[in-house]
Motif scaffolding. Structure first.
Motif, PDB file in Angstrom:
ATOM      1  N   GLU A   1       0.610  -1.236   0.003  1.00  0.00           N
ATOM      2  CA  GLU A   1       0.012   0.050   0.008  1.00  0.00           C
ATOM      3  C   GLU A   1       0.955   1.208  -0.003  1.00  0.00           C
ATOM      4  O   GLU A   1       0.626   2.304  -0.552  1.00  0.00           O
ATOM      5  CB  GLU A   1      -1.032   0.052   1.235  1.00  0.00           C
ATOM      6  N   ARG A   2       1.848   1.157   0.842  1.00  0.00           N
ATOM      7  CA  ARG A   2       2.742   2.390   0.738  1.00  0.00           C
ATOM      8  C   ARG A   2       3.557   2.617  -0.445  1.00  0.00           C
ATOM      9  O   ARG A   2       3.813   3.701  -0.973  1.00  0.00           O
ATOM     10  CB  ARG A   2       3.771   2.329   1.885  1.00  0.00           C
ATOM     11  N   LEU A   3       4.038   1.585  -1.003  1.00  0.00           N
ATOM     12  CA  LEU A   3       4.792   1.864  -2.322  1.00  0.00           C
ATOM     13  C   LEU A   3       3.573   2.365  -3.539  1.00  0.00           C
ATOM     14  O   LEU A   3       3.940   3.022  -4.319  1.00  0.00           O
ATOM     15  CB  LEU A   3       5.038   0.252  -2.683  1.00  0.00           C
ATOM     16  N   ALA A   4       2.480   1.702  -3.506  1.00  0.00           N
ATOM     17  CA  ALA A   4       1.251   2.422  -4.457  1.00  0.00           C
ATOM     18  C   ALA A   4       1.086   3.803  -4.065  1.00  0.00           C
ATOM     19  O   ALA A   4       0.969   4.548  -5.025  1.00  0.00           O
ATOM     20  CB  ALA A   4      -0.168   1.550  -4.236  1.00  0.00           C
ATOM     21  N   GLU A   5       1.032   4.062  -2.934  1.00  0.00           N
ATOM     22  CA  GLU A   5       0.771   5.467  -2.529  1.00  0.00           C
ATOM     23  C   GLU A   5       1.969   6.586  -2.851  1.00  0.00           C
ATOM     24  O   GLU A   5       1.976   7.626  -3.304  1.00  0.00           O
ATOM     25  CB  GLU A   5       0.730   5.943  -0.971  1.00  0.00           C
ATOM     26  N   GLN A   6       3.302   5.752  -3.057  1.00  0.00           N
ATOM     27  CA  GLN A   6       4.366   6.465  -3.752  1.00  0.00           C
ATOM     28  C   GLN A   6       4.305   6.874  -5.137  1.00  0.00           C
ATOM     29  O   GLN A   6       5.250   7.269  -5.628  1.00  0.00           O
ATOM     30  CB  GLN A   6       5.763   6.015  -3.227  1.00  0.00           C
ATOM     31  N   GLY A   7       3.266   6.182  -5.740  1.00  0.00           N
ATOM     32  CA  GLY A   7       3.463   6.202  -7.248  1.00  0.00           C
ATOM     33  C   GLY A   7       3.709   4.999  -8.120  1.00  0.00           C
ATOM     34  O   GLY A   7       3.577   4.954  -9.291  1.00  0.00           O
ATOM     35  N   HIS A   8       3.949   4.167  -7.396  1.00  0.00           N
ATOM     36  CA  HIS A   8       4.732   2.835  -7.934  1.00  0.00           C
ATOM     37  C   HIS A   8       3.401   2.049  -8.422  1.00  0.00           C
ATOM     38  O   HIS A   8       2.502   1.920  -7.867  1.00  0.00           O
ATOM     39  CB  HIS A   8       5.609   2.024  -7.139  1.00  0.00           C
ATOM     40  N   ARG A   9       3.779   1.248  -9.638  1.00  0.00           N
ATOM     41  CA  ARG A   9       2.798   0.406  -9.997  1.00  0.00           C
ATOM     42  C   ARG A   9       3.351  -1.246  -9.651  1.00  0.00           C
ATOM     43  O   ARG A   9       4.374  -1.537  -9.896  1.00  0.00           O
ATOM     44  CB  ARG A   9       2.658   0.265 -11.474  1.00  0.00           C
ATOM     45  N   VAL A  10       2.259  -1.637  -8.710  1.00  0.00           N
ATOM     46  CA  VAL A  10       3.007  -3.053  -8.102  1.00  0.00           C
ATOM     47  C   VAL A  10       1.888  -4.147  -8.663  1.00  0.00           C
ATOM     48  O   VAL A  10       0.682  -3.987  -8.147  1.00  0.00           O
ATOM     49  CB  VAL A  10       2.779  -2.925  -6.563  1.00  0.00           C
ATOM     50  N   ASP A  11       2.377  -5.062  -9.231  1.00  0.00           N
ATOM     51  CA  ASP A  11       1.642  -6.205  -9.560  1.00  0.00           C
ATOM     52  C   ASP A  11       2.337  -7.265  -8.885  1.00  0.00           C
ATOM     53  O   ASP A  11       3.417  -7.755  -8.588  1.00  0.00           O
ATOM     54  CB  ASP A  11       1.747  -6.540 -11.171  1.00  0.00           C
ATOM     55  N   LEU A  12       1.180  -8.169  -8.365  1.00  0.00           N
ATOM     56  CA  LEU A  12       1.573  -9.455  -7.480  1.00  0.00           C
ATOM     57  C   LEU A  12       1.326 -10.695  -8.216  1.00  0.00           C
ATOM     58  O   LEU A  12       0.265 -10.997  -8.761  1.00  0.00           O
ATOM     59  CB  LEU A  12       1.123  -9.410  -6.192  1.00  0.00           C
ATOM     60  N   LEU A  13       2.383 -11.637  -8.630  1.00  0.00           N
ATOM     61  CA  LEU A  13       1.947 -12.589  -9.502  1.00  0.00           C
ATOM     62  C   LEU A  13       2.286 -14.127  -8.551  1.00  0.00           C
ATOM     63  O   LEU A  13       3.350 -14.082  -8.036  1.00  0.00           O
ATOM     64  CB  LEU A  13       2.914 -12.585 -10.681  1.00  0.00           C
ATOM     65  N   PHE A  14       1.623 -14.757  -8.668  1.00  0.00           N
ATOM     66  CA  PHE A  14       1.350 -15.778  -7.611  1.00  0.00           C
ATOM     67  C   PHE A  14       1.060 -17.399  -8.387  1.00  0.00           C
ATOM     68  O   PHE A  14       0.409 -17.610  -9.179  1.00  0.00           O
ATOM     69  CB  PHE A  14       0.224 -15.792  -6.601  1.00  0.00           C
ATOM     70  N   LEU A  15       2.357 -18.179  -8.420  1.00  0.00           N
ATOM     71  CA  LEU A  15       2.388 -19.490  -8.887  1.00  0.00           C
ATOM     72  C   LEU A  15       2.050 -20.705  -8.067  1.00  0.00           C
ATOM     73  O   LEU A  15       2.516 -20.580  -6.951  1.00  0.00           O
ATOM     74  CB  LEU A  15       3.858 -19.763  -9.520  1.00  0.00           C
ATOM     75  N   GLU A  16       1.138 -21.284  -8.653  1.00  0.00           N
ATOM     76  CA  GLU A  16       0.874 -22.592  -7.721  1.00  0.00           C
ATOM     77  C   GLU A  16       0.763 -23.778  -8.687  1.00  0.00           C
ATOM     78  O   GLU A  16       0.683 -23.740 -10.011  1.00  0.00           O
ATOM     79  CB  GLU A  16      -0.584 -22.268  -6.872  1.00  0.00           C
ATOM     80  N   ALA A  17       0.547 -24.990  -7.955  1.00  0.00           N
ATOM     81  CA  ALA A  17       0.488 -26.475  -8.865  1.00  0.00           C
ATOM     82  C   ALA A  17      -0.230 -27.540  -8.098  1.00  0.00           C
ATOM     83  O   ALA A  17      -0.285 -27.227  -6.687  1.00  0.00           O
ATOM     84  CB  ALA A  17       1.828 -26.738  -9.235  1.00  0.00           C
ATOM     85  N   ARG A  18      -0.634 -28.288  -8.509  1.00  0.00           N
ATOM     86  CA  ARG A  18      -1.407 -29.287  -7.815  1.00  0.00           C
ATOM     87  C   ARG A  18      -0.207 -30.073  -6.907  1.00  0.00           C
ATOM     88  O   ARG A  18       0.835 -30.125  -7.257  1.00  0.00           O
ATOM     89  CB  ARG A  18      -2.042 -30.543  -8.722  1.00  0.00           C
ATOM     90  N   ASP A  19      -0.925 -30.628  -5.626  1.00  0.00           N
ATOM     91  CA  ASP A  19       0.209 -31.303  -4.802  1.00  0.00           C
ATOM     92  C   ASP A  19       0.875 -32.325  -5.390  1.00  0.00           C
ATOM     93  O   ASP A  19       1.996 -32.667  -5.514  1.00  0.00           O
ATOM     94  CB  ASP A  19      -0.748 -31.698  -3.580  1.00  0.00           C
ATOM     95  N   GLY A  20       0.079 -33.420  -6.339  1.00  0.00           N
ATOM     96  CA  GLY A  20       0.782 -34.500  -6.895  1.00  0.00           C
ATOM     97  C   GLY A  20       1.758 -33.968  -7.902  1.00  0.00           C
ATOM     98  O   GLY A  20       2.947 -34.732  -8.040  1.00  0.00           O
ATOM     99  N   VAL A  21       1.896 -33.042  -8.311  1.00  0.00           N
ATOM    100  CA  VAL A  21       2.702 -32.390  -9.375  1.00  0.00           C
ATOM    101  C   VAL A  21       3.787 -32.125  -8.598  1.00  0.00           C
ATOM    102  O   VAL A  21       5.063 -32.075  -9.147  1.00  0.00           O
ATOM    103  CB  VAL A  21       2.035 -31.314 -10.278  1.00  0.00           C
ATOM    104  N   LEU A  22       3.500 -31.142  -7.580  1.00  0.00           N
ATOM    105  CA  LEU A  22       4.709 -30.646  -6.737  1.00  0.00           C
ATOM    106  C   LEU A  22       5.594 -31.689  -6.072  1.00  0.00           C
ATOM    107  O   LEU A  22       6.465 -32.039  -6.322  1.00  0.00           O
ATOM    108  CB  LEU A  22       4.281 -29.804  -5.538  1.00  0.00           C
TER     109      LEU A  22
END
Length: 299
Positions: free
Chosen positions: A71-92
């Motif tokens: 939130e503080r970074l966004a207030e400072q004018g930065h564009r923040v994107d959050l990318l989350f990677l996941e997979a099925r338990d059997g694959v992991l």
């Protein structure tokens, strides 16, 4: 500055994602503690860096402080994107078995299954804020292509809207927020001339557009989204993945996802991807790559 935070489960492909972002011109930093996030961004901004990709996961600690920092970074004018990677338990489990790597949470004799479950629990609040990618059925090349699509999604709008086609016979994608089932529609697979093509090829498009039910389903999905997207946006939802499935993820779902992507492109940040048609990510069709017909249950 544009900041992309890469997080997710161990073994889900974070290293591949970070390298793809580095290839796209981002300064890449792996395993940065949350406490150092703001100071590092401030330092890089003073140095004139315009794009940075930072991997933050269960190894770093301090995740409870991350929402406030973002939130503080966004207030400072930065564009923040959050990318989350996941997979099925059997694959992991299979990936850790193949690489013989130790899971970072598999300490003091904790079994791998329990380590994966603990990490999933620790990162659950983070995944709810993020654009999610299920890498269970993705090759490294497909993941890199999806990362590029995410990076270069159109500007404008608060919400990044992703349309994803898939085949039910391969499972429903974990990253889907809304799922629509197109298996009730007539199937181009049973026309031998259309079988090796995809829902992006003109003969298949013409075949599907001649069927009233196809147009009706498109109208109802697009109408649903037009009605409810403003509600997601009012709640400051940053990412929404709309998945459309058919049997094999090659014809009906691809057609609908392509059409939906075009219909909503004017909203700004729109991504279109095809989980079970990897050749489309490379600009090919199954017919161009392999003349032999697919298995009898693919559609």
């Amino acid at each position: 500055m544009r900041i992309i935070l890469v997080s997710g489960l161990s073994g889900s492909g974070k290293t591949v994602a970070l390298r793809a972002l580095e290839d796209a011109g981002f300064v890449a930093i792996d395993n940065l503690p949350v406490a150092f996030l703001a100071p590092v961004v401030e330092h890089l901004a003073r140095q004139g860096v315009g794009q940075v990709a930072i991997a933050i996961d269960a190894r770093t600690g301090g995740l409870e402080a991350l929402p406030g920092t973002l939130e503080r970074l966004a207030e400072q004018g930065h564009r923040v994107d959050l990318l989350f990677l996941e997979a099925r338990d059997g694959v992991l489990l299979e990936r850790f078995s193949e690489t013989r790597r130790t899971h970072p949470l598999a300490r003091e004799g904790r079994p791998l299954v329990e380590a994966i479950a603990l990490e999933r629990e620790l990162l659950a609040p983070l995944s709810l804020r993020a654009a999610r990618i299920d890498t269970s059925d993705l090759s490294a090349g497909m993941l890199r292509a999806w990362i590029r699509e995410f990076v270069f999604a159109g500007e404008g709008g608060w919400l990044t809207l992703t349309f994803e086609s898939f085949g039910y016979k391969h499972g429903v994608p974990l990253d889907a927020d809304l799922v629509f089932d197109a298996r009730c529609l007539p199937n181009p697979y049973y026309d031998k001339a259309l079988r090796p093509l995809t829902g992006r090829d003109e003969p298949v498009v013409r075949w599907l557009e001649a069927i009233p039910e196809v147009g009706a389903m498109f109208a109802e999905i697009s109408g649903f989204l037009e009605r409810w997207l403003p509600c997601y946006e009012r709640e400051h939802r940053a990412y929404l993945t709309v998945a459309v499935g058919c049997t094999g993820g090659q014809h009906r779902s691809v057609y609908l996802v392509e059409r939906l992507g075009r219909a909503f492109a004017a909203r700004g940040r729109v991504v279109v991807r095809h989980r079970d048609c990897p050749l489309l990510e490379m600009g090919l069709t199954p017919a161009a790559a392999a003349p032999a017909p697919p298995p009898a249950d693919c559609a």
